[in-house]
Write a protein that holds these residues in place. Structure first.
Motif, PDB file in Angstrom:
ATOM      1  N   GLY A 183      79.606 -78.760 -34.134  1.00 13.64           N
ATOM      2  CA  GLY A 183      80.986 -79.194 -34.358  1.00 13.64           C
ATOM      3  C   GLY A 183      81.260 -80.646 -34.011  1.00 13.64           C
ATOM      4  N   PRO A 184      80.788 -81.135 -32.869  1.00  9.24           N
ATOM      5  CA  PRO A 184      81.060 -82.543 -32.524  1.00  9.24           C
ATOM      6  C   PRO A 184      80.201 -83.546 -33.288  1.00  9.24           C
ATOM      7  CG  PRO A 184      80.589 -81.207 -30.558  1.00  9.24           C
ATOM      8  CD  PRO A 184      80.167 -80.414 -31.751  1.00  9.24           C
ATOM      9  N   GLY A 185      79.191 -83.063 -34.022  1.00 13.09           N
ATOM     10  CA  GLY A 185      78.233 -83.936 -34.679  1.00 13.09           C
ATOM     11  C   GLY A 185      76.857 -83.720 -34.102  1.00 13.09           C
ATOM     12  N   VAL A 186      75.813 -84.104 -34.859  1.00  9.23           N
ATOM     13  CA  VAL A 186      74.464 -83.880 -34.359  1.00  9.23           C
ATOM     14  C   VAL A 186      74.227 -84.780 -33.148  1.00  9.23           C
ATOM     15  CG1 VAL A 186      73.630 -83.184 -36.643  1.00  9.23           C
ATOM     16  CG2 VAL A 186      73.330 -85.560 -35.893  1.00  9.23           C
ATOM     17  N   PRO A 187      73.486 -84.318 -32.151  1.00 10.47           N
ATOM     18  CA  PRO A 187      73.298 -85.116 -30.931  1.00 10.47           C
ATOM     19  C   PRO A 187      72.712 -86.495 -31.192  1.00 10.47           C
ATOM     20  CG  PRO A 187      72.535 -82.855 -30.599  1.00 10.47           C
ATOM     21  CD  PRO A 187      72.860 -82.987 -32.054  1.00 10.47           C
ATOM     22  N   GLU A 188      71.778 -86.584 -32.165  1.00 16.59           N
ATOM     23  CA  GLU A 188      71.163 -87.887 -32.456  1.00 16.59           C
ATOM     24  C   GLU A 188      72.207 -88.917 -32.884  1.00 16.59           C
ATOM     25  OE1 GLU A 188      67.946 -84.782 -33.293  1.00 16.59           O
ATOM     26  OE2 GLU A 188      70.135 -84.928 -33.414  1.00 16.59           O
ATOM     27  N   LEU A 189      73.179 -88.487 -33.703  1.00 15.73           N
ATOM     28  CA  LEU A 189      74.195 -89.428 -34.169  1.00 15.73           C
ATOM     29  C   LEU A 189      75.178 -89.771 -33.050  1.00 15.73           C
ATOM     30  CD1 LEU A 189      75.581 -91.172 -36.208  1.00 15.73           C
ATOM     31  CD2 LEU A 189      76.657 -89.141 -37.195  1.00 15.73           C
ATOM     32  N   ARG A 190      75.594 -88.767 -32.294  1.00 12.72           N
ATOM     33  CA  ARG A 190      76.516 -89.060 -31.191  1.00 12.72           C
ATOM     34  C   ARG A 190      75.881 -90.025 -30.191  1.00 12.72           C
ATOM     35  NH1 ARG A 190      77.173 -84.441 -28.460  1.00 12.72           N
ATOM     36  NH2 ARG A 190      76.108 -83.022 -29.893  1.00 12.72           N
ATOM     37  N   TYR A 201      80.301 -94.920 -23.502  1.00 15.44           N
ATOM     38  CA  TYR A 201      80.844 -93.618 -23.895  1.00 15.44           C
ATOM     39  C   TYR A 201      79.797 -92.546 -23.654  1.00 15.44           C
ATOM     40  CZ  TYR A 201      84.869 -95.770 -26.222  1.00 15.44           C
ATOM     41  OH  TYR A 201      86.024 -96.465 -26.481  1.00 15.44           O
ATOM     42  N   ASP A 202      80.242 -91.394 -23.212  1.00 12.08           N
ATOM     43  CA  ASP A 202      79.363 -90.241 -23.038  1.00 12.08           C
ATOM     44  C   ASP A 202      79.219 -89.548 -24.390  1.00 12.08           C
ATOM     45  OD1 ASP A 202      78.248 -87.721 -22.606  1.00 12.08           O
ATOM     46  OD2 ASP A 202      79.223 -87.466 -20.666  1.00 12.08           O
ATOM     47  N   PRO A 203      78.009 -89.511 -24.955  1.00 14.74           N
ATOM     48  CA  PRO A 203      77.858 -88.919 -26.297  1.00 14.74           C
ATOM     49  C   PRO A 203      78.232 -87.446 -26.353  1.00 14.74           C
ATOM     50  CG  PRO A 203      75.710 -89.418 -25.332  1.00 14.74           C
ATOM     51  CD  PRO A 203      76.730 -90.040 -24.446  1.00 14.74           C
ATOM     52  N   ASP A 204      78.214 -86.759 -25.217  1.00 12.27           N
ATOM     53  CA  ASP A 204      78.504 -85.326 -25.216  1.00 12.27           C
ATOM     54  C   ASP A 204      79.994 -85.019 -25.155  1.00 12.27           C
ATOM     55  OD1 ASP A 204      75.829 -84.564 -25.365  1.00 12.27           O
ATOM     56  OD2 ASP A 204      75.582 -84.736 -23.194  1.00 12.27           O
ATOM     57  N   THR A 205      80.785 -85.910 -24.548  1.00 13.25           N
ATOM     58  CA  THR A 205      82.208 -85.605 -24.343  1.00 13.25           C
ATOM     59  C   THR A 205      83.162 -86.633 -24.931  1.00 13.25           C
ATOM     60  OG1 THR A 205      82.225 -86.741 -22.195  1.00 13.25           O
ATOM     61  CG2 THR A 205      81.709 -84.369 -22.202  1.00 13.25           C
ATOM     62  N   GLU A 206      82.650 -87.802 -25.339  1.00 17.47           N
ATOM     63  CA  GLU A 206      83.536 -88.893 -25.746  1.00 17.47           C
ATOM     64  C   GLU A 206      83.259 -89.397 -27.157  1.00 17.47           C
ATOM     65  OE1 GLU A 206      84.972 -90.971 -21.693  1.00 17.47           O
ATOM     66  OE2 GLU A 206      82.960 -91.598 -22.321  1.00 17.47           O
ATOM     67  N   VAL A 207      82.484 -88.638 -27.935  1.00 18.52           N
ATOM     68  CA  VAL A 207      82.170 -89.009 -29.317  1.00 18.52           C
ATOM     69  C   VAL A 207      82.357 -87.779 -30.201  1.00 18.52           C
ATOM     70  CG1 VAL A 207      80.406 -89.874 -30.905  1.00 18.52           C
ATOM     71  CG2 VAL A 207      80.481 -90.733 -28.549  1.00 18.52           C
ATOM     72  N   LEU A 208      83.005 -87.973 -31.345  1.00 18.64           N
ATOM     73  CA  LEU A 208      83.218 -86.899 -32.320  1.00 18.64           C
ATOM     74  C   LEU A 208      82.899 -87.433 -33.708  1.00 18.64           C
ATOM     75  CD1 LEU A 208      84.378 -84.081 -33.159  1.00 18.64           C
ATOM     76  CD2 LEU A 208      86.632 -85.210 -33.300  1.00 18.64           C
ATOM     77  N   VAL A 209      82.025 -86.747 -34.437  1.00 18.46           N
ATOM     78  CA  VAL A 209      81.679 -87.133 -35.805  1.00 18.46           C
ATOM     79  C   VAL A 209      82.654 -86.461 -36.773  1.00 18.46           C
ATOM     80  CG1 VAL A 209      79.868 -87.090 -37.573  1.00 18.46           C
ATOM     81  CG2 VAL A 209      79.272 -87.434 -35.165  1.00 18.46           C
ATOM     82  N   TRP A 255      78.704 -90.721 -48.500  1.00 18.54           N
ATOM     83  CA  TRP A 255      78.165 -89.838 -47.469  1.00 18.54           C
ATOM     84  C   TRP A 255      79.255 -89.296 -46.555  1.00 18.54           C
ATOM     85  CZ3 TRP A 255      72.962 -92.202 -45.289  1.00 18.54           C
ATOM     86  CH2 TRP A 255      72.046 -92.278 -46.338  1.00 18.54           C
ATOM     87  N   LYS A 256      80.355 -90.028 -46.435  1.00 13.37           N
ATOM     88  CA  LYS A 256      81.508 -89.590 -45.629  1.00 13.37           C
ATOM     89  C   LYS A 256      81.092 -89.237 -44.191  1.00 13.37           C
ATOM     90  CE  LYS A 256      85.112 -89.391 -46.892  1.00 13.37           C
ATOM     91  NZ  LYS A 256      86.107 -90.492 -46.867  1.00 13.37           N
ATOM     92  N   VAL A 257      80.612 -90.240 -43.482  1.00 12.90           N
ATOM     93  CA  VAL A 257      80.300 -90.088 -42.061  1.00 12.90           C
ATOM     94  C   VAL A 257      81.135 -91.089 -41.265  1.00 12.90           C
ATOM     95  CG1 VAL A 257      78.525 -90.174 -40.271  1.00 12.90           C
ATOM     96  CG2 VAL A 257      77.947 -89.306 -42.560  1.00 12.90           C
ATOM     97  N   GLY A 258      82.073 -90.569 -40.497  1.00 10.00           N
ATOM     98  CA  GLY A 258      82.878 -91.395 -39.617  1.00 10.00           C
ATOM     99  C   GLY A 258      82.804 -90.852 -38.208  1.00 10.00           C
ATOM    100  N   TRP A 259      83.519 -91.504 -37.298  1.00 12.32           N
ATOM    101  CA  TRP A 259      83.493 -91.030 -35.916  1.00 12.32           C
ATOM    102  C   TRP A 259      84.707 -91.494 -35.134  1.00 12.32           C
ATOM    103  CZ3 TRP A 259      79.464 -94.028 -37.941  1.00 12.32           C
ATOM    104  CH2 TRP A 259      79.496 -95.389 -37.640  1.00 12.32           C
ATOM    105  N   VAL A 260      84.937 -90.767 -34.053  1.00 13.95           N
ATOM    106  CA  VAL A 260      85.993 -91.069 -33.091  1.00 13.95           C
ATOM    107  C   VAL A 260      85.330 -91.261 -31.736  1.00 13.95           C
ATOM    108  CG1 VAL A 260      87.877 -89.998 -31.764  1.00 13.95           C
ATOM    109  CG2 VAL A 260      87.869 -89.857 -34.267  1.00 13.95           C
ATOM    110  N   THR A 261      85.775 -92.283 -31.003  1.00 15.33           N
ATOM    111  CA  THR A 261      85.382 -92.420 -29.605  1.00 15.33           C
ATOM    112  C   THR A 261      86.638 -92.528 -28.758  1.00 15.33           C
ATOM    113  OG1 THR A 261      85.105 -94.810 -29.932  1.00 15.33           O
ATOM    114  CG2 THR A 261      83.119 -93.467 -30.006  1.00 15.33           C
ATOM    115  N   GLY A 262      86.583 -91.960 -27.567  1.00 15.79           N
ATOM    116  CA  GLY A 262      87.737 -91.970 -26.665  1.00 15.79           C
ATOM    117  C   GLY A 262      87.413 -91.175 -25.412  1.00 15.79           C
ATOM    118  N   THR A 263      88.394 -91.022 -24.546  1.00 19.56           N
ATOM    119  CA  THR A 263      88.188 -90.230 -23.340  1.00 19.56           C
ATOM    120  C   THR A 263      87.948 -88.770 -23.713  1.00 19.56           C
ATOM    121  OG1 THR A 263      90.536 -89.733 -23.140  1.00 19.56           O
ATOM    122  CG2 THR A 263      89.748 -91.736 -22.026  1.00 19.56           C
ATOM    123  N   PRO A 264      87.376 -87.995 -22.801  1.00 15.97           N
ATOM    124  CA  PRO A 264      87.182 -86.572 -23.104  1.00 15.97           C
ATOM    125  C   PRO A 264      88.480 -85.873 -23.516  1.00 15.97           C
ATOM    126  CG  PRO A 264      85.894 -87.160 -21.175  1.00 15.97           C
ATOM    127  CD  PRO A 264      86.739 -88.370 -21.514  1.00 15.97           C
TER     128      PRO A 264
END
Length: 396
Positions: free
Chosen positions: A71-78, A93-101, A250-259
């Motif tokens: 759901g948040p995106g593949v780990p490699e991309l985050r 940014y923490d790729p596990d909690t602060e990045v969303l694909v 390809w429609k690949v975007g992302w969000v970064t921010g606090t958890p």
């Protein structure tokens, strides 16, 4: 009774009633009908790096991303997104909690607004604005409050006093786009610092659309708003692979921010596409790790194309606002004796065999945008040169 509704109520949700077919669809159809060069819609006419395209093929063949990705995106991309933000801007940014694909920046904008805005909230957006902003604010039940960028000394400028005056007790969020589509303006450090101070003072959330972050020219510099004091906990930053790597489909975007912010946006996003672009996520992870030489060459190529089109437009009689960022150039048609961008753009395919977009579609105050027309220069140099030759007929 087939096809009849049970009441006289219109089929379309009234929040979307003002949004018909986009101008991009209309002008692209006109380009096909007339055989014109389409400098309206902002997509490149060549693909991005071959090794990145091959990375997508490799992911497909290896079975990576062919089923639902996480759901948040593949780990490699985050991880790659977090590394990119750290390397380019010193932003951790923490790729596990602060990045969303997301499914492109368009979904990121929609999910962020749906998550953070409630009916009655006011959202301030810089006018002219990317057309999906208005629709997404409406779908969230918010009220858009445009603050108009106006031309001065060769660029479109933000009136910081006007921005401050637009904030009310109902203001929830500032929607900031820099580098700015369609004007090509890149907000300065001083402008961004003033926006940050206002956001902190009035306790406002901020969404920053930074999809053109790697397309800044001349002396301009892209500075993420989140890097200013007090902005980390209130800013949702949005990026995209499409504009930087020339793979817009390809429609690949992302969000970064606090958890907390990313969790809120993800809560809305999961009920939009859920997930998307599985194999492409792995390819974009490799793209973000390309050396600086790629980004430098990409920017230099677009700068050369900007100058071909901007110089040609000036020779054709337009007043040209040479952009400091993005791959669009805004022009004023009044030196050509024209004042109505809609009429001008609808006639231009027959007059010169070129398609452009009237900026007025990006305004609430249509009269403010009436004389401005946008051209895209993310095309092959030969196509731009042909377009310029055709447009020079206007100067005769």
């Amino acid at each position: 009774m087939t096809g009849m509704t049970s009441s006289a109520r219109p089929l379309l949700n009234r929040r979307l009633a003002e949004f018909g077919t986009t101008i991009f669809a209309e002008m692209s159809a006109l380009a096909l009908k007339t055989g014109s060069i389409n400098l309206g819609q902002g997509f490149p006419d060549t693909d991005g790096p071959e090794e990145i395209r091959e990375a997508a093929v490799r992911a497909l063949r290896d079975g990576r991303g062919n089923q639902y990705p996480p759901g948040p995106g593949v780990p490699e991309l985050r991880t790659a997104i977090a590394a990119h933000q750290q390397r380019r801007y010193g932003l951790p940014y923490d790729p596990d909690t602060e990045v969303l694909v997301t499914a492109g920046a368009t979904e990121a904008i929609a999910a962020a607004l749906l998550a953070l805005v409630e009916p009655g909230d006011e959202v301030i957006a810089l006018e002219p604005y990317y057309d999906s902003y208005a629709a997404c604010i409406a779908m969230a039940g918010g009220t858009r409050v445009p603050v108009t960028l106006r031309p001065s000394e060769g660029r479109f400028r933000l009136d910081l006093d006007e921005l401050r005056a637009a904030v009310t007790d109902r203001t929830r969020l500032l929607l900031i786009n820099t580098p700015h589509n369609p004007t090509g303006t890149v907000l300065t450090r001083e402008e961004l610092a003033a926006i940050a101070e206002l956001a902190v003072e009035r306790d406002l959330l901020v969404i920053t659309d930074e999809v053109y972050e790697h397309l800044v020219f001349d002396e301009a510099e892209h500075i993420p708003l989140v890097s200013f004091p007090g902005m980390r906990e209130r800013t949702v930053s949005i990026g995209s692979a499409g504009k930087t790597f020339s793979f817009t489909g390809w429609k690949v975007g992302w969000v970064t921010g606090t958890p907390a912010l990313v969790t809120a946006v993800r809560s809305a996003k999961q009920f939009l596409t859920y997930v998307a672009s599985g194999p492409f996520q792995y390819a974009v992870a490799e793209a973000l790790a390309l050396p600086d030489s790629y980004f430098d060459a990409f920017r230099a190529d677009m700068l050369a194309k900007r100058d071909v089109l901007a110089t040609g437009l000036a020779e054709a009689g337009f007043e040209v606002f040479r952009p400091a960022g993005t791959y669009f150039v805004t022009t004023d048609i009044r030196p050509l004796g024209e004042t109505d961008g809609f009429a001008f753009c609808r006639a231009l395919p027959e007059l010169a065999g070129v398609v452009a977009i009237p900026n007025a579609v990006f305004y609430d105050h249509r009269e403010e945008g009436a004389p401005f027309v946008r051209f895209a220069f993310c095309k092959r140099v030969g196509v731009l040169e042909e377009a310029v030759d055709r447009l020079k007929k206007l100067a005769v």
